[in-house]
Write a protein that holds these residues in place. Structure first.
Motif, PDB file in Angstrom:
ATOM      1  N   GLU A  56       0.753  -1.285   0.022  1.00 55.33           N
ATOM      2  CA  GLU A  56       0.041   0.158  -0.110  1.00 55.33           C
ATOM      3  C   GLU A  56       0.824   0.931  -0.187  1.00 55.33           C
ATOM      4  O   GLU A  56       1.758   1.337   0.813  1.00 55.33           O
ATOM      5  CB  GLU A  56      -1.043  -0.019   1.256  1.00 55.33           C
ATOM      6  N   LEU A  57       0.524   2.117  -0.941  1.00 53.96           N
ATOM      7  CA  LEU A  57       1.484   3.447  -1.020  1.00 53.96           C
ATOM      8  C   LEU A  57       0.649   4.535  -0.349  1.00 53.96           C
ATOM      9  O   LEU A  57      -0.460   4.925  -1.063  1.00 53.96           O
ATOM     10  CB  LEU A  57       2.019   3.724  -2.296  1.00 53.96           C
ATOM     11  N   LEU A  58       1.074   5.050   0.355  1.00 53.82           N
ATOM     12  CA  LEU A  58       0.411   6.209   1.340  1.00 53.82           C
ATOM     13  C   LEU A  58       1.020   7.459   0.971  1.00 53.82           C
ATOM     14  O   LEU A  58       2.492   7.606   0.853  1.00 53.82           O
ATOM     15  CB  LEU A  58       0.106   6.079   2.721  1.00 53.82           C
ATOM     16  N   THR A  59       0.398   8.616   1.335  1.00 56.09           N
ATOM     17  CA  THR A  59       1.086  10.050   1.245  1.00 56.09           C
ATOM     18  C   THR A  59       0.653  10.765   2.662  1.00 56.09           C
ATOM     19  O   THR A  59      -0.476  10.963   3.019  1.00 56.09           O
ATOM     20  CB  THR A  59       0.763  10.825   0.221  1.00 56.09           C
ATOM     21  N   ILE A  60       1.704  10.911   3.410  1.00 59.67           N
ATOM     22  CA  ILE A  60       1.131  11.538   4.638  1.00 59.67           C
ATOM     23  C   ILE A  60       1.834  12.896   4.678  1.00 59.67           C
ATOM     24  O   ILE A  60       3.248  12.958   4.732  1.00 59.67           O
ATOM     25  CB  ILE A  60       1.861  10.461   5.759  1.00 59.67           C
ATOM     26  N   VAL A 118       5.147   6.867   1.836  1.00 63.23           N
ATOM     27  CA  VAL A 118       5.162   5.740   2.730  1.00 63.23           C
ATOM     28  C   VAL A 118       4.582   4.614   2.210  1.00 63.23           C
ATOM     29  O   VAL A 118       3.519   4.519   1.655  1.00 63.23           O
ATOM     30  CB  VAL A 118       4.511   6.092   4.143  1.00 63.23           C
ATOM     31  N   LEU A 119       5.538   3.457   2.009  1.00 60.47           N
ATOM     32  CA  LEU A 119       5.297   2.165   1.282  1.00 60.47           C
ATOM     33  C   LEU A 119       5.140   1.281   2.560  1.00 60.47           C
ATOM     34  O   LEU A 119       6.160   0.976   3.191  1.00 60.47           O
ATOM     35  CB  LEU A 119       6.220   1.964   0.183  1.00 60.47           C
ATOM     36  N   LYS A 120       4.065   0.695   2.635  1.00 66.78           N
ATOM     37  CA  LYS A 120       3.928  -0.757   3.556  1.00 66.78           C
ATOM     38  C   LYS A 120       3.723  -1.802   2.723  1.00 66.78           C
ATOM     39  O   LYS A 120       3.036  -1.892   1.905  1.00 66.78           O
ATOM     40  CB  LYS A 120       2.530  -0.322   4.562  1.00 66.78           C
ATOM     41  N   ASN A 152       8.369  -2.598   6.435  1.00 65.66           N
ATOM     42  CA  ASN A 152       8.400  -4.062   6.250  1.00 65.66           C
ATOM     43  C   ASN A 152       7.588  -4.605   7.135  1.00 65.66           C
ATOM     44  O   ASN A 152       7.778  -4.539   8.500  1.00 65.66           O
ATOM     45  CB  ASN A 152       9.619  -4.646   5.898  1.00 65.66           C
ATOM     46  N   PHE A 153       6.562  -5.744   6.789  1.00 64.09           N
ATOM     47  CA  PHE A 153       5.733  -6.462   8.025  1.00 64.09           C
ATOM     48  C   PHE A 153       6.322  -8.137   7.436  1.00 64.09           C
ATOM     49  O   PHE A 153       5.199  -8.537   6.602  1.00 64.09           O
ATOM     50  CB  PHE A 153       4.523  -6.383   7.760  1.00 64.09           C
TER      51      PHE A 153
END
Length: 484
Positions: A4-8, A13-15, A169-170
């Motif tokens: 999932e690619l987020l913008t904060i 932020v890439l999870k 990373n998870f």
């Protein structure tokens, strides 16, 4: 795609979660264009000057002298597959072929190749300071807890300035920990990293690149990742910053490196050089830095006899003038003594507050002078990856605040249709991005009341606040207005 690619605020932020293959594929699929841009424009065209013969010579050297674990080979091969499936062309006009997994792995060895001086104006700097115990005990916020500040100074190439990235990373592997890295697309190793146990690894380049053994080399970024990602790397029975020291000492490196690592109680600096091996120093070995603090710049201090460094000396002068440290002063000391025009990442980590501040450079503005984004590490590590296989309807998630605006107390209600009984957390932030209050919502609880006070019980001032709910179904946020 397990990602999932987020913008904060203005930060990407890439999870990514799952096995090494799944994480690599998601990385490639979600950031295919950016990975290609970084590999071609920065690594091949800038570091190697667009010189295909020089690059291919180095590639052959890499294949014959470096030894890479199978898990990382698998991860980058999956990344290449993800890039292809995203529709991004892998063709390089300079190399006149498609990029492959070896090209991606080579970009993870950039500091290892820095001693070869392919790019004359390539400057790989960095400086950092950690303070704890007596150094921070007089600050009411820290109360003796550790604070770490790091400036990452690289030549500010436009490709880097356009592609700042935080990767979280998870891992699905039982012997691996969740971890994050402040880096750039395509880099799977660690340059500036933190794991879920609040252990860090931040790399500086050293000042002596003597090489005597070129066999069985390992990229320093991947060695640092081993120490952060693997559970108890040194098998001591404790996950701590000496796992980082062991992961560095365990491999042979071309890079001359100075790695600053902290735990929740103290900092250490690991010095690494191909010819001299590895040495770990603590604050007990300080000569001009006060106790309960340790500093790293780009000069060895234990592996080789210390040489003069104006940044190290400037930091020392500040600390000897006043050894008491606060979070803001830690940032200020580095800014005044070590702030450089080519500072492209500025990071501060306070484990006891679960807080990371990250500022990034833009053209003409170094990171330490730029706006900071405040992250809550509990939120960054909050995703429960076991539920990602379910098709959760995030749109069904509902969060209501009433009354809004409010004067004394407001009710925050949180529910989901898909997971009506799941646990969640609610956070309240001020306009500076500081978390002032948090609540855990139990399975049977549908709402909480906020009384307009922070975590210490002090009333907050009138203004706009951000309320954010975090659960397995996703993250929702809304604004709350307090009027007194």
């Amino acid at each position: 795609v397990n990602g999932e690619l987020l913008t904060i605020e203005d930060k990407k932020v890439l999870k990514i979660w799952g096995t090494h293959f799944e994480r690599g594929y998601a990385h490639g699929f979600l950031l295919g264009d950016e990975i290609k841009e970084l590999t071609v424009e920065y690594f091949i065209n800038y570091v190697f000057g667009g010189n295909a013969p020089t690059y291919e010579y180095t590639r052959n050297y890499f294949l014959s002298h470096f030894s890479i674990e199978e898990k990382y080979q698998t991860e980058v091969e999956a990344m290449i597959a993800g890039i292809e499936d995203s529709g991004t062309s892998l063709y390089s006009s300079v190399l006149q072929r498609d990029l492959d997994a070896t090209d991606v792995l080579m970009s993870n060895a950039i500091t290892d190749f820095s001693a070869m001086n392919y790019a004359e104006d390539l400057d790989l700097g960095c400086s950092s300071i950690s303070s704890w115990n007596s150094a921070t005990e007089e600050d009411p916020t820290l109360s003796g807890e550790i604070v770490f500040t790091r400036f990452m100074d690289w030549s500010p190439h436009n490709t880097l300035l356009e592609n700042h990235l935080l990767i979280v990373n998870f891992p699905a592997e039982e012997d691996e920990l969740n971890w994050m890295s402040f880096i750039f697309p395509g880099i799977i190793g660690v340059l500036s990293g933190i794991n879920e146990h609040n252990i860090t690894a931040f790399m500086n380049v050293g000042n002596n690149d003597s090489v005597t053994n070129e066999n069985n080399l390992h990229p320093i970024f991947l060695s640092m990742r081993n120490g952060l990602e693997q559970v108890d790397y040194d098998e001591s029975g404790t996950t701590d910053n000496y796992d980082i020291a062991e992961s560095i000492e365990d491999k042979n490196h071309l890079s001359d490196s100075i790695i600053h690592s902290i735990s929740e109680t103290a900092g250490i600096v690991i010095e690494c050089n191909n010819a001299a091996g590895t040495s770990t120093r603590t604050d007990t070995q300080n000569t001009i830095i006060p106790a309960d603090q340790i500093v790293a710049t780009n000069h060895f201090r234990s592996l080789y006899n210390p040489v003069y460094c104006n940044r190290y000396q400037g930091i020392s002068d500040s600390l000897n003038n006043n050894p008491n440290m606060t979070a803001q002063r830690s940032w200020n000391v580095l800014s005044s003594a070590a702030g450089l025009a080519h500072n492209i990442h500025a990071i501060q980590f306070i484990p006891s507050m679960n807080q990371v501040r990250w500022a990034t450079a833009s053209p003409g503005i170094p990171a330490y002078l730029s706006n900071q984004t405040v992250f809550d590490t509990e939120e960054l590590f909050s995703y429960n990856t076991t539920n990602y296989d379910e098709q959760v309807d995030v749109e069904s998630q509902v969060m209501n605040v009433f009354p809004n605006p409010f004067n004394t107390t407001t009710q925050i209600s949180f529910s989901t249709v898909k997971h009506p009984a799941e646990e969640s957390r609610i956070f309240i932030y001020n306009t500076k991005g500081q978390r002032i209050r948090s609540y855990s919502v139990s399975n049977n609880q549908s709402s909480i009341f906020w009384d307009g006070k922070d975590a210490s019980g002090s009333a907050v001032s009138s203004g706009i606040y951000l309320c954010k709910s975090s659960s397995n179904s996703g993250i929702q946020s809304t604004k709350i207005m307090l009027i007194k």
